[in-house]
Write an enzyme that holds these catalytic residues in place. Structure first.
Site, PDB file in Angstrom:
ATOM      1  N   LYS A   1     -47.874 -50.459 -23.880  1.00  0.00           N
ATOM      2  CA  LYS A   1     -48.916 -49.414 -23.787  1.00  0.00           C
ATOM      3  C   LYS A   1     -50.297 -50.028 -23.604  1.00  0.00           C
ATOM      4  O   LYS A   1     -51.236 -49.723 -24.359  1.00  0.00           O
ATOM      5  CB  LYS A   1     -48.877 -48.497 -25.006  1.00  0.00           C
ATOM      6  CG  LYS A   1     -47.575 -47.699 -25.106  1.00  0.00           C
ATOM      7  CD  LYS A   1     -47.637 -46.622 -26.163  1.00  0.00           C
ATOM      8  CE  LYS A   1     -46.343 -45.857 -26.302  1.00  0.00           C
ATOM      9  NZ  LYS A   1     -45.191 -46.635 -26.786  1.00  0.00           N
TER      10      LYS A   1
HETATM   11  O1  LIG Z   1     -43.930 -45.259 -24.338  1.00  0.00           O
HETATM   12  C1  LIG Z   1     -43.006 -44.995 -25.121  1.00  0.00           C
HETATM   13  O2  LIG Z   1     -41.913 -45.506 -25.007  1.00  0.00           O
HETATM   14  C2  LIG Z   1     -43.206 -43.921 -26.095  1.00  0.00           C
HETATM   15  C3  LIG Z   1     -44.003 -42.876 -25.689  1.00  0.00           C
HETATM   16  C4  LIG Z   1     -43.974 -41.676 -26.407  1.00  0.00           C
HETATM   17  O3  LIG Z   1     -44.564 -40.674 -26.004  1.00  0.00           O
HETATM   18  N1  LIG Z   1     -43.259 -41.619 -27.558  1.00  0.00           N
HETATM   19  C5  LIG Z   1     -42.514 -42.670 -28.012  1.00  0.00           C
HETATM   20  O4  LIG Z   1     -41.830 -42.522 -29.044  1.00  0.00           O
HETATM   21  N2  LIG Z   1     -42.553 -43.859 -27.323  1.00  0.00           N
HETATM   22  C6  LIG Z   1     -41.832 -45.049 -27.839  1.00  0.00           C
HETATM   23  O5  LIG Z   1     -40.433 -44.814 -27.770  1.00  0.00           O
HETATM   24  C7  LIG Z   1     -39.786 -45.363 -28.933  1.00  0.00           C
HETATM   25  C8  LIG Z   1     -39.106 -44.217 -29.663  1.00  0.00           C
HETATM   26  O6  LIG Z   1     -38.285 -44.701 -30.663  1.00  0.00           O
HETATM   27  P1  LIG Z   1     -37.189 -43.787 -31.403  1.00  0.00           P
HETATM   28  O7  LIG Z   1     -37.908 -42.577 -31.880  1.00  0.00           O
HETATM   29  O8  LIG Z   1     -36.691 -44.658 -32.494  1.00  0.00           O
HETATM   30  O9  LIG Z   1     -36.129 -43.453 -30.378  1.00  0.00           O
HETATM   31  C9  LIG Z   1     -40.858 -46.066 -29.737  1.00  0.00           C
HETATM   32  O10 LIG Z   1     -40.879 -47.440 -29.353  1.00  0.00           O
HETATM   33  C10 LIG Z   1     -42.138 -45.396 -29.302  1.00  0.00           C
HETATM   34  O11 LIG Z   1     -43.270 -46.238 -29.360  1.00  0.00           O
END
Ligand SMILES: O=C(O)c1cc(=O)[nH]c(=O)n1[C@@H]1O[C@H](COP(=O)(O)O)[C@@H](O)[C@H]1O
Length: 321
Positions: free
Chosen positions: A113
């Site tokens: 990011k």
């Molecule tokens: O850019 C991302 O991947 C991201 C964007 C977003 O809007 N929301 C989001 O959860 N993420 C990332 O996606 C992953 C979600 O993880 P889980 O919720 O464990 O599946 C994390 O690494 C967050 O930082």
């Protein structure tokens, strides 16, 4: 991969990212495994929260994803923050994961990011997208909130090296709306995405009927970039992050995600509550471009490779059902 994409293989011997991702999503399916070595998960896996623990965790996840030569994911998305916690040793663990994934032929998206003023952005582009960088992934996540055009060095570097970017547009967290929805319904028109695309379908579609929310402007800018860069490919180098938890918000904001010609990275599937059924109806016409990503929802099935592989198969068939 289209013949044209193959013909555009650059000096690095790499076809454009969009073409590579589209081909992989077609053959494997729309699942991305997020590798997020949280302290709690490491503990559950019987690993120490150290650089060595992170490396073991990462390589186990990779082994499961590689499926003994028949990959179970279209891409891996390591969460950079969780490696940064351990300084240079943590980043070395991330470098090892990126190198081993490259060796296994699995696409990687570094979830860093990044976003900064253009001249500093060039440093981030060199770190994550340049040939020869130890941290180079196939794509990196970017934050456009210093202005989409501040991302230019990364957009150009990605196009040059056959890599890609995923720009945050509508994030999965509830707080995201306080910034990303601003401008919706305020009566102002979003600007044309670029002179080259002014009046074109992508810019108009992304701008939407209801005015220029911040998210709509980001989507329009990405669509304009892909219109210039995608050639004959279905997907260009500029993807967007659109949370699986907010898949239906784009339509409410008057945004047509199917006109972007970029992959839609959709986090929130699994641990944050989004379901495959909800995503299919929320993304609607844009569903073929969606790469659903789940981290904790799958990683909780560890620490065995067999347990993880089983969870990956279940998630994949859920998404393909
Ligand atoms: O850019 C991302 O991947 C991201 C964007 C977003 O809007 N929301 C989001 O959860 N993420 C990332 O996606 C992953 C979600 O993880 P889980 O919720 O464990 O599946 C994390 O690494 C967050 O930082």
């Amino acid at each position: 991969m289209t013949a044209e994409a193959t013909a555009r293989v650059g000096t690095a011997g790499r076809a454009p990212f969009g073409a590579r991702l589209a081909a992989t999503m077609e053959s494997v399916g729309p699942l991305c495994l997020g590798i997020d070595p949280h302290p709690g998960l490491l503990k559950d896996w019987g690993l120490d929260d150290t650089a060595a623990g992170l490396e073991a965790f990462s390589l186990t996840a990779l082994e499961a994803a590689a499926g003994g030569g028949s990959p179970l994911v279209a891409a891996l998305k390591p969460q950079v923050a969780l490696y940064e916690r351990h300084g240079s040793a943590g980043m070395a663990a991330l470098e090892r994961l990126l190198a081993e994934a490259r060796e296994a032929g699995i696409l990687t998206i570094a979830d860093a990011k990044r976003g900064d003023i253009g001249s500093t952005m060039a440093g981030y582009a060199a770190a994550w997208l340049a040939d020869g960088s130890a941290l180079a992934a196939d794509a990196v996540t970017l934050s456009p909130f210093l202005g989409f055009e501040s991302l230019r060095p990364a957009l150009d570097m990605a196009a040059e090296t056959g890599r890609g970017v995923f720009v945050l547009a509508l994030t999965s967290n509830p707080e995201g709306a306080s910034v990303q929805h601003v401008g919706h319904d305020d009566g102002s028109a979003a600007p044309s995405a670029s002179p080259a695309s002014a009046g074109s379908r992508p810019a108009e579609a992304a701008r939407g009927a209801a005015g220029g929310s911040v998210a709509a402007r980001i989507v329009a800018a990405a669509a304009a970039e892909n219109a210039l860069r995608a050639g004959g490919d279905r997907l260009g180098p500029v993807g967007l992050v659109v949370g699986a938890t907010v898949a239906d918000r784009a339509r409410e904001l008057g945004i047509d995600l199917s006109a972007v010609r970029g992959a839609l990275l959709a986090p929130g599937y699994g641990a944050q509550g989004a379901t495959a059924e909800g995503m299919r109806s929320g993304f609607a016409d844009a569903w073929p471009a969606v790469l659903a990503t789940s981290s904790r929802g799958i990683l909780r099935a560890g620490p065995t490779v067999a347990g993880l592989a089983e969870a990956l198969r279940t998630n994949l068939s859920d998404l393909q059902g």
